[in-house]
Design an enzyme around this catalytic site. Sequence first.
Site, PDB file in Angstrom:
ATOM      1  N   THR A  89     -26.955 -25.231 -35.290  1.00  0.00           N
ATOM      2  CA  THR A  89     -28.070 -26.184 -35.400  1.00  0.00           C
ATOM      3  C   THR A  89     -28.410 -26.780 -34.036  1.00  0.00           C
ATOM      4  O   THR A  89     -28.360 -27.998 -33.853  1.00  0.00           O
ATOM      5  CB  THR A  89     -27.715 -27.314 -36.387  1.00  0.00           C
ATOM      6  OG1 THR A  89     -26.518 -27.973 -35.920  1.00  0.00           O
ATOM      7  CG2 THR A  89     -27.498 -26.785 -37.790  1.00  0.00           C
TER       8      THR A  89
ATOM      9  N   HIS B 195      -2.750 -29.205 -25.761  1.00  0.00           N
ATOM     10  CA  HIS B 195      -3.218 -28.298 -26.817  1.00  0.00           C
ATOM     11  C   HIS B 195      -2.109 -27.407 -27.383  1.00  0.00           C
ATOM     12  O   HIS B 195      -2.382 -26.331 -27.914  1.00  0.00           O
ATOM     13  CB  HIS B 195      -4.389 -27.425 -26.324  1.00  0.00           C
ATOM     14  CG  HIS B 195      -5.676 -28.168 -26.190  1.00  0.00           C
ATOM     15  ND1 HIS B 195      -6.884 -27.545 -25.930  1.00  0.00           N
ATOM     16  CD2 HIS B 195      -5.968 -29.490 -26.274  1.00  0.00           C
ATOM     17  CE1 HIS B 195      -7.852 -28.432 -25.852  1.00  0.00           C
ATOM     18  NE2 HIS B 195      -7.302 -29.632 -26.056  1.00  0.00           N
TER      19      HIS B 195
ATOM     20  N   GLU C  49     -14.269 -32.617 -32.170  1.00  0.00           N
ATOM     21  CA  GLU C  49     -14.512 -32.531 -30.723  1.00  0.00           C
ATOM     22  C   GLU C  49     -13.888 -31.280 -30.133  1.00  0.00           C
ATOM     23  O   GLU C  49     -14.457 -30.645 -29.242  1.00  0.00           O
ATOM     24  CB  GLU C  49     -13.933 -33.772 -30.036  1.00  0.00           C
ATOM     25  CG  GLU C  49     -14.240 -33.872 -28.529  1.00  0.00           C
ATOM     26  CD  GLU C  49     -13.175 -33.254 -27.630  1.00  0.00           C
ATOM     27  OE1 GLU C  49     -13.361 -33.279 -26.393  1.00  0.00           O
ATOM     28  OE2 GLU C  49     -12.173 -32.739 -28.146  1.00  0.00           O
TER      29      GLU C  49
ATOM     30  N   ASP D  59     -10.843 -40.729 -24.057  1.00  0.00           N
ATOM     31  CA  ASP D  59     -10.360 -39.600 -24.845  1.00  0.00           C
ATOM     32  C   ASP D  59      -8.843 -39.536 -24.694  1.00  0.00           C
ATOM     33  O   ASP D  59      -8.107 -40.115 -25.482  1.00  0.00           O
ATOM     34  CB  ASP D  59     -11.052 -38.325 -24.339  1.00  0.00           C
ATOM     35  CG  ASP D  59     -10.620 -37.060 -25.073  1.00  0.00           C
ATOM     36  OD1 ASP D  59      -9.642 -37.109 -25.830  1.00  0.00           O
ATOM     37  OD2 ASP D  59     -11.271 -36.015 -24.875  1.00  0.00           O
TER      38      ASP D  59
END
Length: 743
Positions: free
Chosen positions: A263, A551, A421, A450
């Site tokens: 989108t 991560h 995110e 963050d």
Amino acid sequence: MIKQLLIGIVCCAAVLTFGILIGHFGINKSSNSAPSWVKDVTKDVDESLIEKFLSEVDNIQIQENLRELTKVPHMATTAGDEQTVQFMLKRWQDPETGLDQAWREEYMVYLSFPDSNNPNKVTVVSPSETVLYAAREKEKSYTPDQDDPEVVQPYAAYSPAGHPKGKLVYANQGKPSDYHLLNTTVDLRGTIAITRYGGAGRADKAINGAPYGVIGVLVYTDPLDINDGVMSDLNETYPHSWYLPPSGVERGSFNTHYGDLLTPYLAAKDETYRIPVKDITGIPPIPIQPIGFEDAYKLICELDGEAAPALWQGSFNCIYNFGGPGFKLTSAFNNSDVKLDIFNHEKLKNSSNVMGVIRGSVEPDRYVIYGNHRDSWVHGAIDPSSGTSVMLELTRVLGKMVKQGKWRPRRSIIFGSWGAEEFGLIGSAEYTEQYFTKLSERTVAYINVDIAVFANATLRASGMPSLQNVIFKASKQVDAPGLDSTSVYDNWIQYANRTSPTHGLIPKVGYLSGAGSDYAAFVHYLGITSMDISYTYDRSKTNARIYPAYHTAYDTFDYASKFIDPGFFSHQAIARTAGNVLIRLADSLVLPLNCSDYAETLEDYLNTAVTLYEQQLQNRHISMEPIKRAVASFRNAATHLDQVIRFSDLANETPLKVRRINDQLMLLDRAFLDPLAFPEKYAFRHVIWASSSAGKPTFPGLADAYAKAESLVESSAWDKVHYHLSVLSQAIEGAAHTLEDVI
């Protein structure tokens, strides 16, 4: 007749006298003072309130927030993510310490997941398809956190599924220049490339290799880039230190655009038009998979071919070769291929932002937004829960003040806990697309926290130059963790500084020129003055490109509390600094934004551009005089506005004058937006802060156009340089006019 006239005069005099007496004795004397709202309208930031805020920010509360947030993995749209949604709502709707209002915003977004029933595999296979070596599918367990069944297998989000098989080559960081050099030595057609993290974006490692015929890519974190070279989990890496253990794998989103991929420029609501999946751009065209450095070691040290350049060498105790392609004749893997079996699949999933607001008392239609994403790849103690734990403590202290009737900000404060995110800044981007008009017209600034704490050495801040002064002011009022009688500011200036023509030696504030976190849509798409702050490490003591457990399944509460910030004092310092800035932006009579600091940055950019480009441009009859005049105009307009603010008694001026000045300050960055300047860069419209591949400290569009023109034979490429000079000149001149007095 005369008698009647005299009687009339006497009666009129009596009525007049009676009226005066009524006016004198009957009207409340307080009506001679200003109306009650005047005091609110002219009120400035309350320094005693800031002192109270600083004293109430509690490191133990932050610690307990983090403990709660990291109990389970909470990848976007999973059950763990919904658990954190409910936790945020409960805290922000608390009757004693909550916000005025809290709610969730829902978006239907396009995400990529591995197949839990068919784990991705990386193997070395013989010509007869015998598996000679298999890379780990799951990271090694050191604490119960890694055994949680919801720990997602390492994978590359948005990598296509597929089963490529070919000879292995080493492509360094997968930059265009790396593949170009490699291709001069090795025929890359049908090969699998192994690359290091760093140097190029995650998806670019595959995008850059595909045109050369590469059919699959592996990516790993070299110990040289993350661990200062250490490799053993017996005594050197986690759980013995903050360094990444050998099986650790950096997950990530492998796409180059931000926001929902189906989108573009529209909020991803249920009934929103979605482009065909085949039309998505910016994702890997070939399968790609991350692996740990223990597996990369096994593969790279067996490669045949010429030795790679010195700059390509890493920490393994072997020579990194290009590959034959393939393995050495003496290797057990000789004549074998590397095979990737990737089973990733895509889904439309419901993702939630959690929003909260404290309504402003004087200018409720002016917003200061504070945001941090909530989703993580696994437990996410540092990324992002360090930031979420700080935001929750900040809202607890401010919410309590509001609930007790001790404070209400001048302007409204909006808090955003962004969803998804990690898949490409999706929650924040969809929010800006949904509320594009309102946010464009009303937002004063955006504060992003963050990863609040990478390590506990010093502050790191990036943002628009106009915010520099308020960050300095706030950091001077906060004690540096672990240092007696030293402020965050004084500690910061020792680690990163520069000499300003105006201010002398000051801490160095970075720029938000890329899309590394949720500030991206606010800066590049909306042109909202933004900042991002964190506490970080001493660059003289480590070469780690980011904190080592980034991560991975090792980014846990145990890791954060033992190795990143024992005692959570750096978290506390960030909460105090960010909250101080937030209060000043929300409460100051005149917004604490400095246009002259912006002018200084434009002058620095111009000086660099003149040094690098002017002679060559003159040779091609392209003048830099228009941009020189534009920057000079901006400096003059900024100086004038500074003087208006400095020499006006704005507390006693009409509120409309204050509002006008604040609107000039608020809308300054919008003046630098050009929706046509970067047609090849999705949602980048800010001509000063757009991302750049040229690596020059100057105007990004100009730098990229110049670098491209130099590398091409076509003279028409210089037209693009001229175009970007015109874009810049007119944008800067236009911004200067917004700072001038109204015509």
